[in-house]
Design an enzyme around this catalytic site. Structure first.
Site, PDB file in Angstrom:
ATOM      1  N   TYR A  76      48.899  45.851  37.475  1.00 52.65           N
ATOM      2  CA  TYR A  76      48.064  45.635  36.703  1.00 52.65           C
ATOM      3  C   TYR A  76      47.036  44.493  36.827  1.00 52.65           C
ATOM      4  O   TYR A  76      45.928  44.385  36.952  1.00 52.65           O
ATOM      5  CB  TYR A  76      48.668  45.521  35.200  1.00 52.65           C
ATOM      6  CG  TYR A  76      47.729  44.926  33.898  1.00 52.65           C
ATOM      7  CD1 TYR A  76      46.673  45.997  33.349  1.00 52.65           C
ATOM      8  CD2 TYR A  76      47.790  43.773  33.536  1.00 52.65           C
ATOM      9  CE1 TYR A  76      45.663  45.449  32.482  1.00 52.65           C
ATOM     10  CE2 TYR A  76      46.814  43.327  32.627  1.00 52.65           C
ATOM     11  CZ  TYR A  76      45.869  43.930  32.292  1.00 52.65           C
ATOM     12  OH  TYR A  76      44.995  43.633  31.207  1.00 52.65           O
TER      13      TYR A  76
ATOM     14  N   LYS B 103      43.066  43.906  37.794  1.00 53.30           N
ATOM     15  CA  LYS B 103      41.847  42.879  37.222  1.00 53.30           C
ATOM     16  C   LYS B 103      41.333  42.143  38.528  1.00 53.30           C
ATOM     17  O   LYS B 103      40.159  41.814  38.428  1.00 53.30           O
ATOM     18  CB  LYS B 103      42.732  42.184  36.262  1.00 53.30           C
ATOM     19  CG  LYS B 103      43.147  42.921  35.107  1.00 53.30           C
ATOM     20  CD  LYS B 103      41.870  43.435  34.231  1.00 53.30           C
ATOM     21  CE  LYS B 103      42.350  44.279  32.958  1.00 53.30           C
ATOM     22  NZ  LYS B 103      41.165  45.074  32.490  1.00 53.30           N
TER      23      LYS B 103
ATOM     24  N   SER C   3      41.376  39.355  32.187  1.00 52.47           N
ATOM     25  CA  SER C   3      42.611  38.673  31.783  1.00 52.47           C
ATOM     26  C   SER C   3      43.220  37.318  32.480  1.00 52.47           C
ATOM     27  O   SER C   3      42.886  37.229  33.646  1.00 52.47           O
ATOM     28  CB  SER C   3      43.838  39.725  32.003  1.00 52.47           C
ATOM     29  OG  SER C   3      45.066  39.140  31.539  1.00 52.47           O
TER      30      SER C   3
ATOM     31  N   ASP D 245      61.113  39.766  33.759  1.00 45.55           N
ATOM     32  CA  ASP D 245      60.838  39.579  35.124  1.00 45.55           C
ATOM     33  C   ASP D 245      59.381  39.502  35.054  1.00 45.55           C
ATOM     34  O   ASP D 245      58.456  40.098  34.221  1.00 45.55           O
ATOM     35  CB  ASP D 245      60.874  41.084  35.902  1.00 45.55           C
ATOM     36  CG  ASP D 245      62.310  41.021  36.426  1.00 45.55           C
ATOM     37  OD1 ASP D 245      63.058  39.817  36.702  1.00 45.55           O
ATOM     38  OD2 ASP D 245      62.591  41.858  37.278  1.00 45.55           O
TER      39      ASP D 245
HETATM   40  P1  NAD Z   1      43.436  49.709  24.657  1.00 46.80           P
HETATM   41  O1  NAD Z   1      44.392  50.625  25.631  1.00 46.80           O
HETATM   42  O2  NAD Z   1      43.667  49.771  23.266  1.00 46.80           O
HETATM   43  O3  NAD Z   1      41.820  50.251  25.089  1.00 46.80           O
HETATM   44  C1  NAD Z   1      41.671  50.687  25.964  1.00 46.80           C
HETATM   45  C2  NAD Z   1      40.823  51.995  25.651  1.00 46.80           C
HETATM   46  O4  NAD Z   1      40.202  52.441  27.184  1.00 46.80           O
HETATM   47  C3  NAD Z   1      41.711  53.041  25.201  1.00 46.80           C
HETATM   48  O5  NAD Z   1      40.988  53.441  24.063  1.00 46.80           O
HETATM   49  C4  NAD Z   1      41.825  54.028  26.262  1.00 46.80           C
HETATM   50  O6  NAD Z   1      42.080  55.382  25.688  1.00 46.80           O
HETATM   51  C5  NAD Z   1      40.570  54.003  26.931  1.00 46.80           C
HETATM   52  N1  NAD Z   1      40.682  54.302  28.613  1.00 46.80           N
HETATM   53  C6  NAD Z   1      41.617  54.010  29.408  1.00 46.80           C
HETATM   54  N2  NAD Z   1      41.335  54.903  30.601  1.00 46.80           N
HETATM   55  C7  NAD Z   1      40.142  55.436  30.335  1.00 46.80           C
HETATM   56  C8  NAD Z   1      39.259  56.385  31.102  1.00 46.80           C
HETATM   57  N3  NAD Z   1      39.681  56.597  32.391  1.00 46.80           N
HETATM   58  N4  NAD Z   1      38.235  56.903  30.397  1.00 46.80           N
HETATM   59  C9  NAD Z   1      37.857  56.762  29.201  1.00 46.80           C
HETATM   60  N5  NAD Z   1      38.667  55.846  28.398  1.00 46.80           N
HETATM   61  C10 NAD Z   1      39.711  55.180  29.080  1.00 46.80           C
HETATM   62  O7  NAD Z   1      43.426  48.367  25.184  1.00 46.80           O
HETATM   63  P2  NAD Z   1      43.011  46.998  24.676  1.00 46.80           P
HETATM   64  O8  NAD Z   1      44.110  45.814  24.288  1.00 46.80           O
HETATM   65  O9  NAD Z   1      41.793  47.281  23.757  1.00 46.80           O
HETATM   66  O10 NAD Z   1      42.298  46.469  26.152  1.00 46.80           O
HETATM   67  C11 NAD Z   1      41.078  46.299  26.433  1.00 46.80           C
HETATM   68  C12 NAD Z   1      40.785  45.971  27.856  1.00 46.80           C
HETATM   69  O11 NAD Z   1      41.246  44.644  27.896  1.00 46.80           O
HETATM   70  C13 NAD Z   1      41.500  46.550  28.850  1.00 46.80           C
HETATM   71  O12 NAD Z   1      41.110  46.824  30.322  1.00 46.80           O
HETATM   72  C14 NAD Z   1      42.885  45.587  29.085  1.00 46.80           C
HETATM   73  O13 NAD Z   1      43.488  45.630  30.374  1.00 46.80           O
HETATM   74  C15 NAD Z   1      42.090  44.460  28.954  1.00 46.80           C
HETATM   75  N6  NAD Z   1      43.016  43.117  28.440  1.00 46.80           N
HETATM   76  C16 NAD Z   1      43.643  43.387  27.268  1.00 46.80           C
HETATM   77  C17 NAD Z   1      44.630  42.317  26.838  1.00 46.80           C
HETATM   78  C18 NAD Z   1      45.552  42.613  25.742  1.00 46.80           C
HETATM   79  O14 NAD Z   1      46.494  41.755  25.692  1.00 46.80           O
HETATM   80  N7  NAD Z   1      45.317  43.748  24.778  1.00 46.80           N
HETATM   81  C19 NAD Z   1      44.614  41.303  27.549  1.00 46.80           C
HETATM   82  C20 NAD Z   1      43.872  41.069  28.595  1.00 46.80           C
HETATM   83  C21 NAD Z   1      42.911  42.053  29.019  1.00 46.80           C
HETATM   84  N1  UFG Z   2      58.215  38.567  24.292  1.00 46.16           N
HETATM   85  C1  UFG Z   2      59.262  38.804  23.797  1.00 46.16           C
HETATM   86  N2  UFG Z   2      59.627  39.893  23.340  1.00 46.16           N
HETATM   87  C2  UFG Z   2      59.138  40.955  23.383  1.00 46.16           C
HETATM   88  C3  UFG Z   2      57.930  40.802  23.823  1.00 46.16           C
HETATM   89  C4  UFG Z   2      57.253  39.629  24.531  1.00 46.16           C
HETATM   90  O1  UFG Z   2      59.981  37.599  23.861  1.00 46.16           O
HETATM   91  O2  UFG Z   2      59.526  42.078  22.843  1.00 46.16           O
HETATM   92  C5  UFG Z   2      57.434  37.331  24.820  1.00 46.16           C
HETATM   93  C6  UFG Z   2      57.154  37.439  26.191  1.00 46.16           C
HETATM   94  O3  UFG Z   2      58.443  37.034  26.908  1.00 46.16           O
HETATM   95  C7  UFG Z   2      56.038  36.408  26.515  1.00 46.16           C
HETATM   96  C8  UFG Z   2      55.644  36.352  25.015  1.00 46.16           C
HETATM   97  O4  UFG Z   2      56.220  37.242  24.122  1.00 46.16           O
HETATM   98  O5  UFG Z   2      56.711  35.076  26.596  1.00 46.16           O
HETATM   99  C9  UFG Z   2      54.065  37.061  25.129  1.00 46.16           C
HETATM  100  O6  UFG Z   2      54.277  38.406  25.609  1.00 46.16           O
HETATM  101  P1  UFG Z   2      53.423  39.659  25.633  1.00 46.16           P
HETATM  102  O7  UFG Z   2      53.773  40.682  26.270  1.00 46.16           O
HETATM  103  O8  UFG Z   2      52.753  39.928  24.147  1.00 46.16           O
HETATM  104  O9  UFG Z   2      51.911  39.101  26.376  1.00 46.16           O
HETATM  105  P2  UFG Z   2      52.013  38.617  28.028  1.00 46.16           P
HETATM  106  O10 UFG Z   2      51.759  36.969  27.713  1.00 46.16           O
HETATM  107  O11 UFG Z   2      53.284  38.890  28.536  1.00 46.16           O
HETATM  108  O12 UFG Z   2      50.925  39.507  28.614  1.00 46.16           O
HETATM  109  C10 UFG Z   2      49.695  39.428  28.063  1.00 46.16           C
HETATM  110  C11 UFG Z   2      48.878  40.448  28.232  1.00 46.16           C
HETATM  111  C12 UFG Z   2      48.703  41.051  29.640  1.00 46.16           C
HETATM  112  C13 UFG Z   2      48.318  40.007  30.545  1.00 46.16           C
HETATM  113  C14 UFG Z   2      49.043  38.836  30.298  1.00 46.16           C
HETATM  114  C15 UFG Z   2      48.698  37.783  31.041  1.00 46.16           C
HETATM  115  O13 UFG Z   2      49.525  41.589  27.486  1.00 46.16           O
HETATM  116  O14 UFG Z   2      48.033  42.154  29.626  1.00 46.16           O
HETATM  117  O15 UFG Z   2      49.259  38.442  29.004  1.00 46.16           O
HETATM  118  O16 UFG Z   2      47.371  37.336  30.983  1.00 46.16           O
HETATM  119  F1  UFG Z   2      48.214  40.394  31.575  1.00 46.16           F
END
Ligand code: NAD
Ligand code: UFG
Length: 338
Positions: free
Chosen positions: A149, A153, A124, A293
């Protein structure tokens, strides 16, 4: 290639599964459905037109993962299986460290036992921390994270880099995602958060469909053009295409490589709301609230390395992201339960 998708039933994993299948690869999904549903696997099959091998198992379960790899020898692992809610990680740090670190260690152990040398990891932009200037470039040092979290990572990147340093056969690709939004254009697959969404786009979509009354925009006094935070939003289908490139890249490289997956363009919360309204034709009620926060005012990717070395760039526009998110939400108002 045959690829094991750990956490492959989740939001990013399911879209990646479809793109890998359409690129001619085979996938094996392992998921404990802690944040997803078996219905997502059925939708992968529906959209890709292929049946998919999927196991319900915890990726921390060494015996289960090794026996799956024995039954289905794989060329590469993509590790999506993690807990990902920033706020929850502050309240439940031990669960986050346990789940996210253990899944990584178990995968590495099973890969060693089964002779699998290639792994792509879902990292991330959060690992850039609070001090690096933007746009973020892969050569910058990892920074101080603001929550457990993010630290998981940070630590998992370190673990994977160390493993690759100790094993000349290993190929590790760390993909640093920026802000994935959007859904499959069919409207059959998308993001299905449990409970109240933490992230912006699912919240906006749920307001539009009538599941939530209004969006609270966290702060309008940031030093940005319109006072709201700016992020680098990327379509989940572009992200999925980036994984196909990364998986193929592991087959031809050794050691660790890091790639940002972002568009390189920042977009504010208010711009997202307006783009969503324009593309859905539905008004999104919002009010301004206090800052959240840990939020940074703004950051975005320098995505040149992925372009130059993976041959990947994000192709979809903000309109595509909003239209596809709305299409998914409208057709599946309660997510996969609908
Ligand atoms: P998600 O929660 O939809 O997918 C993660 C999947 O992993 C889920 O299906 C969950 O059931 C499974 N899982 C979790 N722990 C497990 C375990 N111990 N054994 C088996 N399965 C398990 O999330 P996503 O948005 O698809 O994200 C995928 C990856 O990308 C995550 O590692 C997340 O941290 C990372 N990531 C996501 C975002 C985002 O904004 N979505 C941003 C940066 C990084
Ligand atoms: N936001 C709002 N209202 C909401 C939700 C979000 O105003 O109800 C704003 C947040 O303040 C932020 C923007 O929308 O400015 C995006 O927020 P998200 O929660 O969608 O995403 P973040 O950038 O906070 O977080 C994402 C991923 C995390 C990752 C992080 C840093 O969800 O997994 O980027 O890379 F860690």
């Amino acid at each position: 290639m045959r690829i094991l998708l750990a956490g492959g039933a989740g939001y990013i994993g399911s879209h990646t599964a479809v793109e890998l299948i359409l690129a001619g690869h085979d996938v094996v999904i392992v998921d404990n459905y802690s944040n997803s549903s078996p219905e997502a696997v059925e939708r992968i099959e529906e959209v890709s037109g292929r049946s998919v091998v999927a196991y319900e198992a915890d990726v921390r379960d060494h015996d289960a993962v090794c026996s799956i790899m024995r039954e289905y020898p794989v060329d590469c692992v993509v590790h999506f299986a993690g807990l990902k809610a920033v706020g929850e990680s502050v309240r439940k740090p031990v669960e986050y460290y346990r789940n996210n670190i253990d899944t990584t260690l178990t995968l590495l152990e099973c890969m060693r036992e089964r002779g699998v040398h290639n792994i792509v990891f879902s990292s991330s932009a959060t690992v850039y921390g609070e001090e690096n200037p933007y746009p973020y470039v892969e050569t910058m040092p990892r920074g101080r994270c603001s929550n457990p979290y993010g630290w998981t990572k940070f630590m998992m990147e370190q673990i994977l880099e160390d493993a690759a340093r100790a094993d000349a056969e290993l190929s590790v690709v760390l993909l640093r995602y920026f802000n994935p939004i959007g859904a499959h254009p069919s409207g059959r697959m998308g993001e299905d958060p449990q409970g109240i969404p933490n992230n912006l786009m699912p919240y906006v979509a749920q307001v539009a469909v009538g599941r939530r009354d209004h969006l609270t925009i966290f702060g309008n006094d940031y030093p940005t053009p319109d006072g709201t935070c700016r992020r680098d939003y990327i379509h989940v289908m572009d992200l999925a295409a980036g994984h196909v490139k990364a998986v193929e890249y592991t087959a031809a490289h050794k050691g660790t490589e890091i790639f940002n997956l972002g568009t390189g363009t920042p977009c504010s919360v208010l711009e997202i709301v307006r783009a969503f309204e324009e593309n859905s034709g539905v008004p999104v009620k919002y009010e301004f609230g206090p800052r959240r926060d840990g939020d940074l005012a703004e950051f975005w990717a320098d995505a040149d390395k992925a372009r130059d070395e993976l041959g990947w760039t994000a192709a979809r526009t903000l309109s595509d992201m909003c239209r596809d998110s709305w299409n998914w939400q409208r057709q599946n108002p309660k997510g996969y339960e609908s």
